[in-house]
Design a protein around this motif. Sequence first.
Motif, PDB file in Angstrom:
ATOM      1  N   LEU A   1       0.858  -1.190   0.000  1.00 59.59           N
ATOM      2  CA  LEU A   1       0.000   0.000   0.000  1.00 59.59           C
ATOM      3  C   LEU A   1       0.891   1.235   0.000  1.00 59.59           C
ATOM      4  N   GLN A   2       0.421   2.281  -0.662  1.00 55.92           N
ATOM      5  CA  GLN A   2       1.166   3.532  -0.775  1.00 55.92           C
ATOM      6  C   GLN A   2       0.441   4.630  -0.012  1.00 55.92           C
ATOM      7  N   ILE A   3       1.197   5.632   0.426  1.00 53.38           N
ATOM      8  CA  ILE A   3       0.588   6.793   1.082  1.00 53.38           C
ATOM      9  C   ILE A   3      -0.219   7.564   0.040  1.00 53.38           C
ATOM     10  N   LYS A   4      -1.457   7.884   0.392  1.00 47.98           N
ATOM     11  CA  LYS A   4      -2.348   8.606  -0.522  1.00 47.98           C
ATOM     12  C   LYS A   4      -1.874  10.047  -0.646  1.00 47.98           C
ATOM     13  N   ALA A   5      -1.801  10.520  -1.871  1.00 49.51           N
ATOM     14  CA  ALA A   5      -1.381  11.898  -2.134  1.00 49.51           C
ATOM     15  C   ALA A   5      -2.494  12.856  -1.688  1.00 49.51           C
ATOM     16  N   PRO A   6      -2.118  13.987  -1.089  1.00 44.96           N
ATOM     17  CA  PRO A   6      -3.151  14.949  -0.665  1.00 44.96           C
ATOM     18  C   PRO A   6      -3.828  15.587  -1.873  1.00 44.96           C
ATOM     19  N   LYS A   7      -5.094  15.959  -1.698  1.00 41.32           N
ATOM     20  CA  LYS A   7      -5.823  16.634  -2.762  1.00 41.32           C
ATOM     21  C   LYS A   7      -5.400  18.087  -2.845  1.00 41.32           C
ATOM     22  N   ALA A   8      -5.230  18.560  -4.061  1.00 39.61           N
ATOM     23  CA  ALA A   8      -4.902  19.959  -4.264  1.00 39.61           C
ATOM     24  C   ALA A   8      -6.165  20.805  -4.086  1.00 39.61           C
ATOM     25  N   LEU A   9      -6.083  21.851  -3.275  1.00 40.15           N
ATOM     26  CA  LEU A   9      -7.224  22.722  -3.057  1.00 40.15           C
ATOM     27  C   LEU A   9      -7.218  23.823  -4.117  1.00 40.15           C
ATOM     28  N   PRO A  10      -8.399  24.279  -4.495  1.00 35.98           N
ATOM     29  CA  PRO A  10      -8.452  25.359  -5.486  1.00 35.98           C
ATOM     30  C   PRO A  10      -7.895  26.660  -4.912  1.00 35.98           C
TER      31      PRO A  10
END
Length: 102
Positions: free
Chosen positions: A90-99
């Motif tokens: 399993l890999q660390i989930k990348a954070p979502k880019a905020l607008p």
Amino acid sequence: MALPPRPGDQLASATSATRVIVIRAPADTAAPIECGGVPMIPAQGAPAAPTDDEPSGTLIGKRYVDATDSLELLCTASGAGDLTYGGQPLQIKAPKALPASD
């Protein structure tokens, strides 16, 4: 035969202090979730977490996902050993880019 993981399940490593909560899981697959190559067990019946003297394999507060993004785990206690699902890391989930807020 292992039961499929369900959202809300709390799991603990049998060999380290790692603990996770299942956030999202595929309903049709019952592959084992492992930490350090050993299947994880329900946290409720787990013995007291051993202390880890070696560097952490899991990081508290991070979300871990499989390659298909069908399984997501939230790490609630760091510990040694890497997380795997069905033998795949399993890999660390990348954070979502905020607008941008201009």
